[in-house]
Design a protein around this motif. Structure first.
Motif, PDB file in Angstrom:
ATOM      1  N   ASP A  68       5.465   0.840  -2.911  1.00 16.65           N
ATOM      2  CA  ASP A  68       5.071   0.449  -4.268  1.00 16.65           C
ATOM      3  C   ASP A  68       3.563   0.630  -4.394  1.00 16.65           C
ATOM      4  OD1 ASP A  68       4.541  -0.709  -6.718  1.00 16.65           O
ATOM      5  OD2 ASP A  68       5.437  -2.649  -6.224  1.00 16.65           O
ATOM      6  N   VAL A  69       3.147   1.711  -5.038  1.00 17.37           N
ATOM      7  CA  VAL A  69       1.720   2.025  -5.123  1.00 17.37           C
ATOM      8  C   VAL A  69       0.967   1.068  -6.039  1.00 17.37           C
ATOM      9  CG1 VAL A  69       1.971   4.445  -4.490  1.00 17.37           C
ATOM     10  CG2 VAL A  69       2.098   3.782  -6.893  1.00 17.37           C
ATOM     11  N   GLU A  70       1.679   0.224  -6.756  1.00 24.70           N
ATOM     12  CA  GLU A  70       1.041  -0.773  -7.615  1.00 24.70           C
ATOM     13  C   GLU A  70       0.871  -2.116  -6.916  1.00 24.70           C
ATOM     14  OE1 GLU A  70      -0.023   0.107 -10.667  1.00 24.70           O
ATOM     15  OE2 GLU A  70       0.782   2.120 -10.311  1.00 24.70           O
ATOM     16  N   ALA A  71       1.435  -2.242  -5.722  1.00 25.45           N
ATOM     17  CA  ALA A  71       1.485  -3.545  -5.054  1.00 25.45           C
ATOM     18  C   ALA A  71       0.129  -4.016  -4.538  1.00 25.45           C
ATOM     19  CB  ALA A  71       2.487  -3.503  -3.901  1.00 25.45           C
ATOM     20  N   TRP A  72      -0.736  -3.093  -4.110  1.00 24.95           N
ATOM     21  CA  TRP A  72      -2.031  -3.466  -3.558  1.00 24.95           C
ATOM     22  C   TRP A  72      -2.966  -2.278  -3.639  1.00 24.95           C
ATOM     23  CZ3 TRP A  72      -3.268  -1.362   1.452  1.00 24.95           C
ATOM     24  CH2 TRP A  72      -2.213  -0.697   2.074  1.00 24.95           C
ATOM     25  N   ASP A  73      -4.253  -2.554  -3.516  1.00 31.48           N
ATOM     26  CA  ASP A  73      -5.264  -1.517  -3.716  1.00 31.48           C
ATOM     27  C   ASP A  73      -5.171  -0.364  -2.719  1.00 31.48           C
ATOM     28  OD1 ASP A  73      -6.282  -2.967  -5.810  1.00 31.48           O
ATOM     29  OD2 ASP A  73      -7.934  -3.837  -4.662  1.00 31.48           O
ATOM     30  N   GLY A  74      -4.730  -0.619  -1.511  1.00 33.41           N
ATOM     31  CA  GLY A  74      -4.661   0.419  -0.499  1.00 33.41           C
ATOM     32  C   GLY A  74      -3.414   1.284  -0.565  1.00 33.41           C
ATOM     33  N   ALA A  75      -2.449   0.916  -1.389  1.00 32.97           N
ATOM     34  CA  ALA A  75      -1.177   1.636  -1.428  1.00 32.97           C
ATOM     35  C   ALA A  75      -1.322   3.108  -1.836  1.00 32.97           C
ATOM     36  CB  ALA A  75      -0.194   0.911  -2.341  1.00 32.97           C
TER      37      ALA A  75
END
Length: 123
Positions: free
Chosen positions: A69-76
């Motif tokens: 989930d690329v929206e889950a955290w800044d590093g995704a």
């Protein structure tokens, strides 16, 4: 029940009852194992085994990438880009049977595996 059947059942039960963090570390463990075995096979001239192991590693990386989930955290997004790079490298390594490229991918992924494993044990 035979020993292989018991082992398969145990493995399936382990997967079915594992937490998401544990499943992630299991995927990474298998990914690193496949890369190591693929690298070794290519170095020993076993193109068939090497290709099979690297293709399985590609499947794992693709699964990691598609479920991230690329929206889950800044590093995704950065992790997604790394997975894309690794996938491209593994495809190229498999085409050229390049053990060194496989080894480079493994070396990039081992610290991630270790970090996920550490995170899984602290949660």
């Amino acid at each position: 029940m035979t020993a292989p059947n018991l082992r398969d059942r145990y493995l399936q039960d382990s997967i079915n009852t594992a937490s998401p963090a544990k499943l992630l570390t299991m995927l990474y463990d298998r990914l690193i194992l496949d890369l190591g075995q693929g690298e070794e096979a290519f170095r020993n001239g076993d193109r068939e085994l090497g290709s099979a192991k690297v293709m399985h590693a590609q499947e794992i990386v693709l699964e990691l990438r598609t479920t991230l989930d690329v929206e889950a955290w800044d590093g995704a997004p950065g992790l997604a880009n790394l997975y894309g790079f690794i996938l491209t490298e593994l495809i190229g390594a498999n085409i050229s049977r390049d053990a060194d490229r496989v080894a480079s991918c493994r070396k990039l992924l081992e610290p991630l595996r270790d970090a996920w494993r550490k995170a899984a044990t602290t949660t």
